[in-house]
Design a protein around this motif. Structure first.
Motif, mmCIF file in Angstrom:
data_model
loop_
_atom_site.group_PDB
_atom_site.id
_atom_site.type_symbol
_atom_site.label_atom_id
_atom_site.label_comp_id
_atom_site.label_asym_id
_atom_site.label_seq_id
_atom_site.Cartn_x
_atom_site.Cartn_y
_atom_site.Cartn_z
ATOM 1 N N GLY A 266 25.401 42.841 -70.885
ATOM 2 C CA GLY A 266 26.088 43.455 -72.013
ATOM 3 C C GLY A 266 25.191 43.719 -73.206
ATOM 4 O O GLY A 266 25.598 44.408 -74.147
ATOM 5 N N GLU A 267 23.961 43.177 -73.196
ATOM 6 C CA GLU A 267 23.057 43.337 -74.328
ATOM 7 C C GLU A 267 21.704 43.862 -73.865
ATOM 8 O O GLU A 267 21.332 43.747 -72.689
ATOM 9 C CB GLU A 267 22.861 41.986 -75.037
ATOM 10 N N ASP A 268 20.975 44.465 -74.826
ATOM 11 C CA ASP A 268 19.619 44.967 -74.567
ATOM 12 C C ASP A 268 19.580 45.955 -73.408
ATOM 13 O O ASP A 268 18.733 45.868 -72.504
ATOM 14 C CB ASP A 268 18.661 43.794 -74.290
ATOM 15 N N VAL A 269 20.523 46.860 -73.411
ATOM 16 C CA VAL A 269 20.562 47.924 -72.410
ATOM 17 C C VAL A 269 20.525 49.262 -73.141
ATOM 18 O O VAL A 269 20.831 49.342 -74.335
ATOM 19 C CB VAL A 269 21.827 47.833 -71.534
ATOM 20 N N PRO A 270 20.154 50.347 -72.460
ATOM 21 C CA PRO A 270 20.121 51.658 -73.117
ATOM 22 C C PRO A 270 21.489 52.044 -73.679
ATOM 23 O O PRO A 270 22.527 51.758 -73.068
ATOM 24 C CB PRO A 270 19.708 52.605 -71.978
ATOM 25 N N VAL A 271 21.489 52.676 -74.824
ATOM 26 C CA VAL A 271 22.740 53.125 -75.438
ATOM 27 C C VAL A 271 23.500 54.049 -74.500
ATOM 28 O O VAL A 271 24.732 54.050 -74.455
ATOM 29 C CB VAL A 271 22.436 53.839 -76.778
ATOM 30 N N SER A 272 22.752 54.814 -73.713
ATOM 31 C CA SER A 272 23.389 55.770 -72.803
ATOM 32 C C SER A 272 24.252 55.093 -71.746
ATOM 33 O O SER A 272 25.076 55.748 -71.106
ATOM 34 C CB SER A 272 22.321 56.624 -72.108
ATOM 35 N N TRP A 273 24.079 53.775 -71.554
ATOM 36 C CA TRP A 273 24.907 53.061 -70.586
ATOM 37 C C TRP A 273 26.356 52.944 -71.048
ATOM 38 O O TRP A 273 27.241 52.722 -70.234
ATOM 39 C CB TRP A 273 24.343 51.656 -70.338
#
Length: 324
Positions: A266-273
């Motif tokens: 849920g964290e530190d993933v691309p915004v596009s996800w």
């Protein structure tokens, strides 16, 4: 000039299998669920109607699911601590079936016991009128130790026992036959292995209308294309008359999708996800719908919103299109 659609003619048919038994048939279920019966590939309406609509099961656990996503834990809330209340909540969420998955250990980390497994199964049977499936922890010896007493204690309810594999099929099939239950046979994503397991189970004397087939699959982006291909080939073989591939298919969608990176992180993933919860539910939903279109008769989910969306998709798929 009217359009004439070409039609395939098939010699085979998927076996119809009924889960659950009402009081009239020696059980306590308020309804039964019948799957299978197809005589064409999924949703080819101009060749044949869909005799039994694909159904949705919700998975619950006998103890608090520490390894489940926080999104699922938050959604289900306090019912996670009691399998009976969880089963009732799953029924209220719209499930057709309940899958009770037994843990390796209890909430204190002690090995699971037959008494505990029986108590959890009885709590579920008393809390819901839906047909149920009971899965062992996935270790052949322990599955046998837990599922045999569960089968004895639920005699006449026509539950499905899983997972029946090449290592333990004799014991599970024997206790299913003795107590009027079904089995779920699981093979590792291979047409020939699924067929061979069905042959072995059938050779124990268990009637073919008490066998469900789990060909296994991957989630969206994690091998689903191969799982789809295996299921499609199994259905084609069944329709061509291969009796040992004619069992209805069940797939554990929730188990596969909620362990993917996209659903877990849920964290530190691309915004596009996109938003974590929406992404996770979409992952489960799209995986389930894809496999239903491959021929799945039962999909096992974990999130109630996924259930709602998959149900809407099924209702749309079973409508016959109006041709101009």
């Amino acid at each position: 000039m009217a359009l004439e659609l070409p039609k395939d003619k098939w010699s085979g048919k998927v076996q119809e299998v009924t889960l659950g038994a009402t009081a009239q048939n020696g059980g306590t279920r308020t309804k039964t669920v019948t799957v299978g019966g197809e005589t064409t590939m999924p949703f080819i309406h101009f060749e044949a109607a869909t005799p039994n609509v694909p159904v949705i099961a919700l998975e619950i656990k006998d103890t608090y699911p520490e390894d489940w996503s926080p999104l699922l834990q938050e959604k289900w809330g306090d019912v996670l601590n009691e399998p009976g209340k969880w089963a009732k909540a799953a029924e209220e969420a719209g499930a057709d079936l309940i899958v009770l998955s037994l843990n390796l250990t209890d909430s204190q980390g002690n090995p699971n016991t037959p008494d505990a497994a029986v108590a959890a199964t009885k709590a579920v049977l008393q809390s819901t009128g839906l047909p149920i499936l009971v899965y062992g922890p996935g270790q052949a010896d322990l599955d046998n130790d837990l599922l045999v007493p569960v089968a004895n204690a639920s005699q006449g309810e026509r539950i499905a026992l899983g997972i029946c594999e090449d290592k333990n099929y004799r014991t599970i099939a024997a206790t299913a036959m003795a107590n009027g239950h079904l089995v779920v046979g699981r093979a590792p994503m291979d047409v020939n292995l699924s067929k061979q397991l069905n042959i072995l189970i059938k050779d124990t004397g268990l009637p073919f209308d008490r066998i469900l087939m789990d060909p296994t699959t991957g989630a969206l982006g994690y091998g689903i294309e191969y799982g789809f291909s295996v299921m499609e080939r199994l259905r084609l073989a069944a329709l061509r008359g291969d009796a040992m591939t004619q069992s209805p298919m069940i797939v554990s969608v929730g188990f596969e999708t909620w362990k993917t990176k996209e659903a877990k992180v849920g964290e530190d993933v691309p915004v596009s996800w996109g938003a974590w919860e929406e992404r996770s539910i979409t992952w489960e939903t799209v995986t389930a719908i894809t496999l239903i279109e491959a021929g799945a008769d039962i999909v096992v989910l974990r999130h109630p919103e996924s259930l709602r969306r998959v149900r809407a998709a099924i209702n749309n798929l079973v409508k016959e299109p109006q041709l101009a």
